[in-house]
Design a protein around this motif. Structure first.
Motif, PDB file in Angstrom:
ATOM      1  N   ARG A 263       0.825  -1.213   0.000  1.00 51.59           N
ATOM      2  CA  ARG A 263       0.000   0.000   0.000  1.00 51.59           C
ATOM      3  C   ARG A 263       0.860   1.265   0.000  1.00 51.59           C
ATOM      4  O   ARG A 263       0.532   2.254  -0.664  1.00 51.59           O
ATOM      5  N   ILE A 346     -15.968  -1.843  -2.174  1.00 55.74           N
ATOM      6  CA  ILE A 346     -14.521  -1.995  -1.993  1.00 55.74           C
ATOM      7  C   ILE A 346     -14.163  -1.934  -0.513  1.00 55.74           C
ATOM      8  O   ILE A 346     -13.338  -2.721  -0.019  1.00 55.74           O
ATOM      9  N   ILE A 350     -11.997  -4.461   1.923  1.00 51.48           N
ATOM     10  CA  ILE A 350     -10.863  -4.021   2.753  1.00 51.48           C
ATOM     11  C   ILE A 350     -11.085  -4.429   4.205  1.00 51.48           C
ATOM     12  O   ILE A 350     -10.200  -4.982   4.864  1.00 51.48           O
ATOM     13  N   LEU A 359     -10.666   3.503   2.437  1.00 54.28           N
ATOM     14  CA  LEU A 359     -10.357   3.494   1.003  1.00 54.28           C
ATOM     15  C   LEU A 359      -9.833   4.855   0.545  1.00 54.28           C
ATOM     16  O   LEU A 359     -10.427   5.894   0.831  1.00 54.28           O
ATOM     17  N   ASP A 363      -5.925   2.993  -3.518  1.00 55.24           N
ATOM     18  CA  ASP A 363      -6.411   1.639  -3.243  1.00 55.24           C
ATOM     19  C   ASP A 363      -7.422   1.148  -4.273  1.00 55.24           C
ATOM     20  O   ASP A 363      -7.695  -0.049  -4.343  1.00 55.24           O
ATOM     21  N   TYR A 367      -8.165  -2.917  -5.081  1.00 59.93           N
ATOM     22  CA  TYR A 367      -9.263  -3.597  -4.393  1.00 59.93           C
ATOM     23  C   TYR A 367     -10.514  -3.741  -5.259  1.00 59.93           C
ATOM     24  O   TYR A 367     -11.316  -4.656  -5.041  1.00 59.93           O
ATOM     25  N   LYS A 370     -10.410  -6.989  -6.725  1.00 59.68           N
ATOM     26  CA  LYS A 370     -10.824  -8.055  -5.815  1.00 59.68           C
ATOM     27  C   LYS A 370     -12.346  -8.163  -5.755  1.00 59.68           C
ATOM     28  O   LYS A 370     -12.906  -9.260  -5.676  1.00 59.68           O
TER      29      LYS A 370
END
Length: 709
Positions: A263, A346, A350, A359, A363, A367, A370
């Protein structure tokens, strides 16, 4: 000049348009490659003979000879006729067209310090030369005398429209100003030309300064081994042996954000990207932005407009600022609402991973992939093995064009290029006759402008007997030696998009160079290229090119279904980032000179907040200090054109689907009624001729997930 200014279309960007034909006289020595027309096929540029020292004398002679040609036209003692005035203007300036075109191509695609220095020197001189023509009172009087009796001249439709355009071009260029105001206008134009060149060079110069440099491979975790090797090679090439360097592309978002697992590294990359042009130092663009905004506002007032946006839009299909503001404002609420829903999804991912953080912009890409993987059971990286560059180009882009228009492509190795990675193709029409030459310059280079664009190396014209030579320019990262070039989905879509511009140029079938190819309103020019994106995921096309680069196996149907099923995924983000940039463009250019701010970043923040698009996880696609489209390109007050064009695009995609999709019948209709027409008729009438009616906005809203449905 009354011909359209030299432009580059980006994905980005407008088309460089010039014809490689013989000048009226050539006072240059024969050793200068610009002294005469290229004798290569279709007057293809002689890149192997052009040297930096050839440009300055060729520009000087080009401007001198065109000025002499124009003065001859303006001072002709015979009464003005369409032939001895307007057609004569269309034939003039060919030496300058040759050198300007090559200089633009190399300046964008293969620049160096000498080219940059010459660009800054030439910018005000070229502006002064254009003004000398546009503000020539005798020339304007001849054009106006023809315009006032246009109904009695017996002109064909294209010629009549050309006369109308010349008349409007001259008025918009200041032909009706008095002597003192013409002098002011010339000063504005000269200074603006230099500032726009400076802005562009600062953006390109800071691309290296803003690159992310890390000390270890571990910091680039998530990237492929080949990509990390390429970053090591990039660092070594820049004198940073043992380190790793990731170049920053022209948009706010960076492709590596989607895969970098660290990150803190993502945050550094985001900050480097967003800080460009505003950190002080030699590449700072804040002062340049403020001065450009002020000069454009003052120039607009001089020409009788309330602001630069009003001046610019008066010559576009949207026509006025109210129409554009209504379009953008109407999209803000649903777009940001969608983006906030996406952000909530998102954040859930997380939190589920016990991230313990809120967020942020750096990011989102990581994400959101994902979320995509969870919702659709795949991530975008699963696509790349099926998107090998050569397959996509020859068996995807070219295949779709062949199915639609009957054209074929044959690669050739005998024509000169300015970079060894470039590829050149003959384009053969359905009747077996040569149609065009297509140039593909697809890889990123440190000395290449960011983004993607198309331009005409040679523009088609029946008057001049020229045929199109069209180039596509992308910035696909070049893999390490021996590795395949595997595209992201965005790169795939960009390749199809830019080829849509290429088709627009290659199918041009006009008489006058003023109307060739993409010489259409700026808020219309992206429409045909956006339409061409549809074929990237068309099942028949995809099946022809999407094969695994190692095994040759076709993309599994279930993966394709997931791609198609997720097409609206992340549309809130994509729409909001584009809206934010479009709104910034309008806010800057709807200012009058009395209200130009003193702080670029403060103005930007206030404008985004006032418009309702100040959502921190979704920054503008371009911030003011690296917004090349509007501060150095031809899209000032025109970035909304991507959304405006997409309305036409979405409606056209519906037409193709309603009429059977990928077929010669459909392609030939699109080519005949639209792609071949260039700028020869009113753009919206051209659309009606194709579609049978005006476009509706519902298909766009549905595509972007902005409807209740």
């Amino acid at each position: 000049m009354t011909r359209p200014p030299l432009m580059i279309i980006a994905a980005s960007l407008a088309v460089t348009s010039f014809a490689w034909t013989a000048p009226a006289r050539a006072a240059l020595p024969g050793s200068n490659p610009f002294a005469k027309a290229s004798t290569l096929p279709f007057n293809y540029p002689v890149f192997d003979k052009i040297r930096i020292e050839h440009f300055a004398p060729a520009f000087a002679e080009g401007m001198r000879s065109e000025a002499a040609e124009v003065n001859t036209i303006a001072n002709n003692r015979k009464p003005a006729t369409f032939e001895n005035t307007v057609v004569a203007m269309e034939r003039s300036g060919k030496l300058l067209d040759r050198v300007s075109g090559a200089f633009s191509i190399l300046g964008a695609g293969n620049s160096n310090d000498a080219i940059k220095a010459l660009e800054l020197t030439l910018a005000p001189k070229r502006a002064a030369h254009r003004d000398a023509i546009s503000l020539n009172q005798k020339l304007f009087e001849r054009i106006e005398s023809l315009y006032l009796r246009r109904d009695k001249l017996g002109l064909d439709a294209e010629s009549a429209f050309l006369l109308e355009r010349y008349h409007k071009d001259f008025i918009r260029a200041g032909a009706r100003l008095n002597g003192a105001d013409k002098s002011k206008l010339k000063a504005y134009n000269a200074e603006l030309a230099g500032l726009q060149a400076t802005f562009s060079q600062n953006v390109q110069g800071e691309a290296k300064a803003a690159a992310l440099v890390v000390d270890s491979r571990a910091e680039l975790d998530g990237m492929t081994e080949a990509a990390i090797d390429a970053a090591a090679a990039n660092a070594s090439k820049n004198g940073l042996e043992g380190k790793f360097m990731l170049a920053v592309t022209n948009t706010t978002g960076q492709a590596a954000m989607a895969v970098l697992t660290k990150r803190a590294v993502r945050q550094r990359l985001q900050e480097l990207s967003m800080g460009r042009g505003s950190r002080g130092g030699k590449f700072d663009n804040t002062g340049v932005v403020l001065r450009i905004a002020r000069l454009r506002a003052e120039r607009a007032a001089l020409l009788g407009y309330p602001n630069h946006a009003a001046y610019s839009l008066d010559d576009q299909t949207a026509k006025d600022t109210g129409t554009v503001n209504t379009l953008l404002a109407g999209l803000v609420k649903p777009a940001v609402a969608n983006a906030r829903k996406e952000a909530a999804d998102i954040q859930t991912v997380i939190d589920a991973g016990h991230g313990g953080f809120q967020l942020a912009a750096h990011d989102w890409a990581f994400y959101s992939d994902k979320v995509r993987a969870e919702r659709f059971q795949f991530d975008q990286s699963a696509l790349r093995p099926y998107f090998e560059l050569n397959n996509v180009l020859t068996k995807g882009v070219f295949y779709a064009a062949g199915q639609l228009y009957g054209i074929t492509f044959k690669e050739r190795k005998d024509l000169p290029v300015y970079d060894p990675d470039m590829r050149v193709f003959d384009v053969i029409d359905a009747d077996g006759k040569p149609l065009a030459i297509f140039v593909a310059d697809l890889y990123a280079r440190p000395n290449k402008r960011g983004g993607a664009w198309a331009n005409a190396y040679v523009a088609q014209s029946r008057l001049l007997g020229t045929h199109p030579v069209i180039g596509n320019h992308l910035n696909i990262p070049k893999p390490a030696a021996g590795e395949p070039t595997l595209l992201t989905y965005d790169e795939l879509r960009t390749l199809f998009h830019e080829f849509g511009h290429a088709l627009h140029g290659m199918f041009s079938d006009v008489t006058y160079p003023r109307f060739a190819g993409t010489a259409v309103p700026r808020d219309y020019v992206e429409f045909p290229s956006q339409v061409n994106e549809m074929w990237s995921l068309w099942p028949d096309v995809l099946a022809n090119y999407a094969r695994h680069y190692k095994t040759g196996e076709p993309m599994p149907k279930e993966l394709l279904d997931k791609v198609i099923g997720s097409k609206q995924f992340n549309e809130g983000y994509r729409t909001t980032e584009n809206l934010a940039s479009s709104i910034l463009d309008q806010r800057w250019h709807q200012l009058d000179a009395a209200h130009i701010p003193t702080d670029v970043l403060a103005f930007e923040a206030a404008a985004l907040k006032d418009a309702g698009v100040d959502f921190a996880p979704v920054p503008p696609r371009y911030r003011s200090t690296y917004f090349s489209h509007v501060f150095s390109g031809s899209y000032s007050a025109g970035y909304y054109g991507y959304l405006w064009s997409e309305k036409l695009d979405a409606d056209t995609v519906d037409w193709f689907k309603e009429n059977g999709g990928l077929s010669r019948k459909n392609g030939d209709h699109f080519r005949k009624t639209l792609l071949s027409k260039g700028g020869t008729i009113d753009a919206m009438q051209m659309y009606r001729n194709f579609r049978g009616r005006d476009a509706t906005i519902e298909p766009l809203l549905e595509r972007r997930g902005l409807t209740a449905k």
